[in-house]
Design a protein around this motif. Structure first.
Motif, PDB file in Angstrom:
ATOM      1  N   ARG A  56       0.849  -1.185   0.000  1.00  0.00           N
ATOM      2  CA  ARG A  56       0.000   0.000   0.000  1.00  0.00           C
ATOM      3  C   ARG A  56       0.887   1.237   0.000  1.00  0.00           C
ATOM      4  O   ARG A  56       2.044   1.189   0.425  1.00  0.00           O
ATOM      5  N   GLU A  57       0.327   2.340  -0.456  1.00  0.00           N
ATOM      6  CA  GLU A  57       1.058   3.614  -0.425  1.00  0.00           C
ATOM      7  C   GLU A  57       1.398   3.948   1.034  1.00  0.00           C
ATOM      8  O   GLU A  57       0.520   3.909   1.903  1.00  0.00           O
ATOM      9  N   PRO A  77       0.901   2.558  -4.373  1.00  0.00           N
ATOM     10  CA  PRO A  77       0.339   1.222  -4.149  1.00  0.00           C
ATOM     11  C   PRO A  77       0.692   0.332  -5.345  1.00  0.00           C
ATOM     12  O   PRO A  77       0.861   0.837  -6.457  1.00  0.00           O
ATOM     13  N   PHE A 105      -4.961   4.960  -4.292  1.00  0.00           N
ATOM     14  CA  PHE A 105      -4.150   5.729  -3.352  1.00  0.00           C
ATOM     15  C   PHE A 105      -4.965   6.041  -2.102  1.00  0.00           C
ATOM     16  O   PHE A 105      -6.130   6.403  -2.196  1.00  0.00           O
ATOM     17  N   GLU A 106      -4.313   5.919  -0.946  1.00  0.00           N
ATOM     18  CA  GLU A 106      -5.003   6.226   0.306  1.00  0.00           C
ATOM     19  C   GLU A 106      -4.712   7.640   0.776  1.00  0.00           C
ATOM     20  O   GLU A 106      -5.438   8.213   1.558  1.00  0.00           O
ATOM     21  N   LYS A 107      -3.607   8.199   0.302  1.00  0.00           N
ATOM     22  CA  LYS A 107      -3.211   9.517   0.797  1.00  0.00           C
ATOM     23  C   LYS A 107      -3.224  10.570  -0.300  1.00  0.00           C
ATOM     24  O   LYS A 107      -3.740  11.658  -0.106  1.00  0.00           O
ATOM     25  N   ARG A 110      -6.377  12.733  -1.390  1.00  0.00           N
ATOM     26  CA  ARG A 110      -7.465  12.528  -0.418  1.00  0.00           C
ATOM     27  C   ARG A 110      -7.460  13.638   0.625  1.00  0.00           C
ATOM     28  O   ARG A 110      -6.427  14.276   0.870  1.00  0.00           O
ATOM     29  N   GLU A 112      -6.931  15.107   3.976  1.00  0.00           N
ATOM     30  CA  GLU A 112      -5.940  14.644   4.946  1.00  0.00           C
ATOM     31  C   GLU A 112      -6.467  14.693   6.374  1.00  0.00           C
ATOM     32  O   GLU A 112      -6.952  15.731   6.829  1.00  0.00           O
ATOM     33  N   LYS A 281       2.283  10.500   7.827  1.00  0.00           N
ATOM     34  CA  LYS A 281       2.661  10.217   6.444  1.00  0.00           C
ATOM     35  C   LYS A 281       4.177  10.162   6.317  1.00  0.00           C
ATOM     36  O   LYS A 281       4.854  11.112   6.744  1.00  0.00           O
TER      37      LYS A 281
END
Ligand code: SF4
Ligand code: SF4
Length: 434
Positions: A56-57, A77, A105-107, A110, A112, A281
């Motif tokens: 994952r990222e 990712p 992408f999770e971050k 997105r 924050e 992060k």
């Protein structure tokens, strides 16, 4: 407060081939990311994923091992498709995990989530900084957690120096980052001060950036700690730790204040501290100045760590002609890049390609005894004598210990009309201790 520069040597360093310091351009995400296991000064991180694994990222993929080594994270990712290894120009070997981009992408892009840090203890903040693999991004890549650790034995007080001295035009990426992420860097400074139990924050800016400095001071907001703004000259190497400290000690004496131990951090590192502690992060991308006479369109780019240097050059329009020298970092000190598949790493603040005629790309000839190298050495060394001694033609009573005093600023090499590799040889010799 206005201050003078350091007193001896130095050069006015200019270069018309650096990118403009206006704004950044976001680079394309790479289809294949090459994530090296060494992006710091210490030993290789130990991989914790294998070929075939999904990542994952922001996921931990390499664990730092001891002092000088930092954790490594996936910056996109995807799936680990292979490992690669290569020899650097310095003769060391590095290896990397190659991640094929796949999945969401999770971050990136997105909203924050923000984590309050004000209630965290100094030790808890240091732990987060270590976990997210934060290193000194404008320098050698020393883990910031090691820097804080070394402060434990320092005598009080300890002063955080926010180092925004632009004595080298190749710090263009730092400059743009400072303008675009000023609030985050200001907050990162307050977080760093809490982590190191600092007694004072000193903001050091080049005199010609007075307006930017005032804006930054305003962004620092209210603080329990005394915050001082100091303006210095931009004569190179003012940003260097020795020259910076000389000026700051002089300032403290005049003002009657005690600075104690100094910890200097730059904008990229402070932004990374902010992102680790406040946004949870790791370092996923960094600002890079891409330029040099061989580049069609020099620009400051926001690049995902692991993007190959060849792809970055292609996004800048490619080469106007075949380059004679390609490197990473400032050309004064930067290391040579031998393969365009080498990736951007945490410490890559600049990458350049020169056609020739610039530093390090010329032809060498015999020393003409002009003495320029002595004039510019800020330490007061005799680079000509050191170089000749190393080549076997120097005087016998020469004190070799002097070489260890060289801090590798590169001024002597920059001015030598014979194109001799003065600082390169002196540093190499000092490291070997012979
Ligand atoms: S690289 Fe070393 S010898 Fe050369 S000018 Fe700098 S401090 Fe002096
Ligand atoms: S600058 Fe170069 S040519 Fe001049 S004295 Fe020093 S080594 Fe010799």
């Amino acid at each position: 407060m206005m201050l003078d520069s350091f007193l001896r040597g130095g050069i006015r360093y200019t270069d018309s081939t650096v990118p403009p310091r206006t704004s950044s351009v976001t680079a394309f995400l790479p289809g294949l990311s090459v994530i090296p296991l060494v992006q710091h000064i210490g030993s290789r991180a130990n991989p914790v994923v294998s070929v075939g694994d999904r990542v994952r990222e922001g996921m931990l993929i390499g664990r730092g091992q001891g002092l000088g080594s930092a954790n490594i994270h996936a910056t996109v990712p995807g799936r680990v498709v292979r490992t690669v290894s290569w020899k650097t120009a310095e003769g060391t070997t590095n290896d990397a995990l190659v991640i094929k981009l796949d999945g969401g992408f999770e971050k990136l892009g997105r909203h924050e989530e923000v984590f309050p840090w004000q209630s965290l203890s100094s030790f808890e903040i240091q732990r987060v900084i270590a976990e997210y693999g934060i290193v000194e991004m404008e320098g050698s890549g020393r883990p910031v957690s090691d820097m804080f650790y070394s402060l434990r034995s320092a005598k009080d007080p300890v002063t955080l120096v926010v180092r925004c001295v632009f004595d080298d035009p190749w710090l263009a990426a730092d400059y743009v980052l400072l303008k675009e992420r000023m609030a985050a860097i200001a907050e990162g400074s307050r977080i760093a001060a809490r982590a190191g139990r600092m007694g004072r924050i000193v903001l050091v800016f080049s005199r010609k950036e007075k307006d930017l400095a005032q804006l930054f001071l305003d962004n620092m907001g209210k603080s329990d700690l005394p915050i001082t703004l100091v303006l210095t000259g931009a004569w190179y190497p003012q940003r260097n730790h020795r020259e910076l400290e000389l000026v700051l000690r002089d300032y403290a004496k005049k003002e009657g204040i005690e600075l104690g131990t100094i910890l200097a951090l730059g904008p990229a590192t402070l932004a990374a501290i902010h992102d680790a502690v406040k946004l949870k992060k790791p370092i996923l991308s960094r600002y890079v100045a891409v330029g040099g006479s061989a580049i069609k369109k020099p620009q400051v780019m926001k690049v995902q760590i692991g993007t190959r240097i060849g792809e970055i050059f292609a996004e800048c329009g490619g080469f106007v002609d075949k380059p004679k020298r390609i490197g990473s970092g400032s050309p004064l000190l930067g290391r040579t890049v031998v393969d365009l598949d080498e990736p951007v790493i945490k410490t890559s603040f600049a990458i350049f390609a020169f056609l020739g005629g610039q530093l390090g790309s010329g032809i060498q000839s015999k020393c003409i005894g002009c003495g320029e190298c002595r004039t510019v050495c800020p330490v007061g060394l005799d680079p000509e004598a050191l170089y000749k001694y190393m080549k076997g033609g120097g005087t016998k009573d020469f004190k070799f210990g002097w070489a260890a005093e060289c801090h590798g600023c590169g001024c002597c090499e920059a001015v030598c009309p014979s194109g001799l590799p003065l600082s390169t040889s002196i540093i190499r010799s000092a490291l070997k201790g012979n």
